[in-house]
Design a protein around this motif. Sequence first.
Motif, PDB file in Angstrom:
ATOM      1  N   ARG A 178       0.828  -1.209   0.000  1.00  0.00           N
ATOM      2  CA  ARG A 178       0.000   0.000   0.000  1.00  0.00           C
ATOM      3  C   ARG A 178       0.860   1.255   0.000  1.00  0.00           C
ATOM      4  NH1 ARG A 178      -5.436   0.151   1.437  1.00  0.00           N
ATOM      5  NH2 ARG A 178      -6.431  -1.896   1.718  1.00  0.00           N
ATOM      6  N   ASP A 179       1.912   1.248   0.799  1.00  0.00           N
ATOM      7  CA  ASP A 179       2.786   2.420   0.858  1.00  0.00           C
ATOM      8  C   ASP A 179       3.520   2.618  -0.460  1.00  0.00           C
ATOM      9  OD1 ASP A 179       4.001   4.577   2.457  1.00  0.00           O
ATOM     10  OD2 ASP A 179       5.845   3.414   2.210  1.00  0.00           O
ATOM     11  N   ALA A 180       3.937   1.524  -1.112  1.00  0.00           N
ATOM     12  CA  ALA A 180       4.618   1.645  -2.406  1.00  0.00           C
ATOM     13  C   ALA A 180       3.686   2.205  -3.469  1.00  0.00           C
ATOM     14  CB  ALA A 180       5.163   0.282  -2.834  1.00  0.00           C
ATOM     15  N   PHE A 181       2.450   1.739  -3.499  1.00  0.00           N
ATOM     16  CA  PHE A 181       1.487   2.264  -4.463  1.00  0.00           C
ATOM     17  C   PHE A 181       1.078   3.694  -4.131  1.00  0.00           C
ATOM     18  CE2 PHE A 181      -0.063  -2.227  -5.724  1.00  0.00           C
ATOM     19  CZ  PHE A 181       0.878  -2.249  -6.742  1.00  0.00           C
ATOM     20  N   ARG A 182       1.068   4.049  -2.856  1.00  0.00           N
ATOM     21  CA  ARG A 182       0.760   5.433  -2.485  1.00  0.00           C
ATOM     22  C   ARG A 182       1.832   6.378  -3.004  1.00  0.00           C
ATOM     23  NH1 ARG A 182       2.666   8.769   1.154  1.00  0.00           N
ATOM     24  NH2 ARG A 182       3.987   7.107   2.025  1.00  0.00           N
ATOM     25  N   LEU A 183       3.082   5.982  -2.884  1.00  0.00           N
ATOM     26  CA  LEU A 183       4.166   6.817  -3.394  1.00  0.00           C
ATOM     27  C   LEU A 183       4.131   6.900  -4.911  1.00  0.00           C
ATOM     28  CD1 LEU A 183       7.072   5.558  -1.092  1.00  0.00           C
ATOM     29  CD2 LEU A 183       5.776   7.677  -0.872  1.00  0.00           C
ATOM     30  N   ALA A 184       3.774   5.787  -5.558  1.00  0.00           N
ATOM     31  CA  ALA A 184       3.684   5.812  -7.018  1.00  0.00           C
ATOM     32  C   ALA A 184       2.513   6.662  -7.488  1.00  0.00           C
ATOM     33  CB  ALA A 184       3.557   4.386  -7.552  1.00  0.00           C
ATOM     34  N   GLY A 185       1.387   6.615  -6.775  1.00  0.00           N
ATOM     35  CA  GLY A 185       0.244   7.439  -7.144  1.00  0.00           C
ATOM     36  C   GLY A 185       0.515   8.921  -7.005  1.00  0.00           C
ATOM     37  N   ASN A 186       1.403   9.286  -6.073  1.00  0.00           N
ATOM     38  CA  ASN A 186       1.759  10.701  -5.924  1.00  0.00           C
ATOM     39  C   ASN A 186       2.570  11.215  -7.106  1.00  0.00           C
ATOM     40  OD1 ASN A 186       0.482  10.705  -3.440  1.00  0.00           O
ATOM     41  ND2 ASN A 186       2.363  10.336  -2.286  1.00  0.00           N
ATOM     42  N   LYS A 187       3.218  10.323  -7.839  1.00  0.00           N
ATOM     43  CA  LYS A 187       4.010  10.717  -8.997  1.00  0.00           C
ATOM     44  C   LYS A 187       3.191  10.758 -10.286  1.00  0.00           C
ATOM     45  CE  LYS A 187       7.755  10.556  -6.442  1.00  0.00           C
ATOM     46  NZ  LYS A 187       8.520  11.775  -6.083  1.00  0.00           N
ATOM     47  N   LEU A 188       1.964  10.263 -10.242  1.00  0.00           N
ATOM     48  CA  LEU A 188       1.124  10.182 -11.429  1.00  0.00           C
ATOM     49  C   LEU A 188      -0.031  11.164 -11.337  1.00  0.00           C
ATOM     50  CD1 LEU A 188       0.924   6.300 -11.777  1.00  0.00           C
ATOM     51  CD2 LEU A 188       2.294   7.855 -13.174  1.00  0.00           C
ATOM     52  N   PRO A 189      -0.529  11.637 -12.458  1.00  0.00           N
ATOM     53  CA  PRO A 189      -1.718  12.517 -12.429  1.00  0.00           C
ATOM     54  C   PRO A 189      -2.979  11.706 -12.175  1.00  0.00           C
ATOM     55  CG  PRO A 189      -1.038  12.113 -14.685  1.00  0.00           C
ATOM     56  CD  PRO A 189       0.009  11.480 -13.811  1.00  0.00           C
ATOM     57  N   GLY A 190      -3.903  12.277 -11.436  1.00  0.00           N
ATOM     58  CA  GLY A 190      -5.164  11.601 -11.162  1.00  0.00           C
ATOM     59  C   GLY A 190      -5.206  10.982  -9.776  1.00  0.00           C
ATOM     60  N   LEU A 191      -6.343  10.363  -9.469  1.00  0.00           N
ATOM     61  CA  LEU A 191      -6.560   9.686  -8.196  1.00  0.00           C
ATOM     62  C   LEU A 191      -6.567   8.186  -8.423  1.00  0.00           C
ATOM     63  CD1 LEU A 191      -9.413  11.913  -6.692  1.00  0.00           C
ATOM     64  CD2 LEU A 191      -6.943  12.111  -6.334  1.00  0.00           C
ATOM     65  N   TYR A 192      -6.004   7.447  -7.475  1.00  0.00           N
ATOM     66  CA  TYR A 192      -5.840   6.003  -7.624  1.00  0.00           C
ATOM     67  C   TYR A 192      -6.321   5.292  -6.361  1.00  0.00           C
ATOM     68  CZ  TYR A 192      -2.973   7.365 -11.584  1.00  0.00           C
ATOM     69  OH  TYR A 192      -2.532   7.920 -12.762  1.00  0.00           O
ATOM     70  N   GLU A 193      -6.612   4.014  -6.519  1.00  0.00           N
ATOM     71  CA  GLU A 193      -7.067   3.192  -5.418  1.00  0.00           C
ATOM     72  C   GLU A 193      -6.313   1.873  -5.407  1.00  0.00           C
ATOM     73  OE1 GLU A 193     -11.171   2.332  -5.768  1.00  0.00           O
ATOM     74  OE2 GLU A 193     -11.026   1.520  -7.812  1.00  0.00           O
ATOM     75  N   PHE A 194      -6.269   1.275  -4.238  1.00  0.00           N
ATOM     76  CA  PHE A 194      -5.571   0.008  -4.021  1.00  0.00           C
ATOM     77  C   PHE A 194      -6.566  -1.134  -4.173  1.00  0.00           C
ATOM     78  CE2 PHE A 194      -4.334  -3.396  -1.126  1.00  0.00           C
ATOM     79  CZ  PHE A 194      -3.051  -3.669  -1.566  1.00  0.00           C
ATOM     80  N   VAL A 195      -6.189  -2.147  -4.960  1.00  0.00           N
ATOM     81  CA  VAL A 195      -7.072  -3.292  -5.191  1.00  0.00           C
ATOM     82  C   VAL A 195      -6.295  -4.579  -4.911  1.00  0.00           C
ATOM     83  CG1 VAL A 195      -8.571  -2.164  -6.863  1.00  0.00           C
ATOM     84  CG2 VAL A 195      -6.487  -3.288  -7.640  1.00  0.00           C
TER      85      VAL A 195
END
Length: 239
Positions: A178-195
Motif C-alpha cells: 500500500r505504501d509503495a502504491f501510495r508513493l507511485a500514485g503521488n508521482k502520477l496525475p489523477g486519483l488512484y485506489e488500491f485493489v
Amino acid sequence: MKTGLFSTTASCCPWATRYSLVPPSLRGIIQSNNPNLDRPNPRISHRTFSASSLLSNWLAPKRGHSDKNRKGKPRVRTGGSTKGTTVEWGDYGIRLRNHDRRIPAKQLEIAANTIRQRLRGQRYRLYTRVCANIGVYTKGNEVRMGKGKGTFDHWAARVAVSRILFELKGDLHEQVVRDAFRLAGNKLPGLYEFVRKGDPPVMGITKIEAGTTLEEMHRPRIKLPMDVTAGRIPATSPP
C-alpha cells in the motif's frame, strides 16, 4: 572470420564446421591434432528455444514515431466489458478511479522506479498493464495555424477510468505494498485506489459487487428500491 577447409560457417550453429565433409579416413588424423574441433565455443552465448517473445520496451513502441497519432480519447467500454479492471497476474494492484487521461511515459517510468525503490531488497515481481504507444506532438508558442501537426515530443499512454496500471506479486506485507502504491500514485496525475486479487470488476465507474448483475447494468435506468423512490415525493404534511 578465417577462410579454409575448417572455417566456421554462418549458415548453421556458430560452432558448426565442415568436419562432416572430410573423408572418414582422414577424420582420425584431424581429430588427434584438433581435440576441441567438435565442441561448442563456451564464449558464444546461445538463446534456447522459447515460445515467448523477447522482452520489449513498454515505454516506447518498436515502430517509432513515423506515423503521427491523433490526440484522441481513451476508449470507454460501454457494452458491459470489464477488461483491465481486475488484478490478473499479481496479488495487488493500483487502479485509476477518477477520470481517463493521457499519462506520459516519463511519469510512468518514475512511478515504476518509485515502487522498486520502496521495495528494495525484497523478493517481488512488478507487472505493467499499460504501455506508452501514443505519440505526442507539440508546437511552439504563438505559432500561426497550419504548417503541420508539429514535431515529436514524447510518448504517452491512454489510460481509461478504472484501469489497472501496475501489479505486484511476492512475499510482501499488504501495508508495504500500500505504501509503495501510495508513493507511485503521488508521482502520477489523477486519483488512484488500491485493489487486491479477487476484488469485483468495474464497469465504467460502478463496481459489480454482490447484488449487482450485468443485466441490471445494461438497463438504461437502474431500478431503485421503493423506499428511495417514495422518499422523493413531496409530502403536504409532515409524517
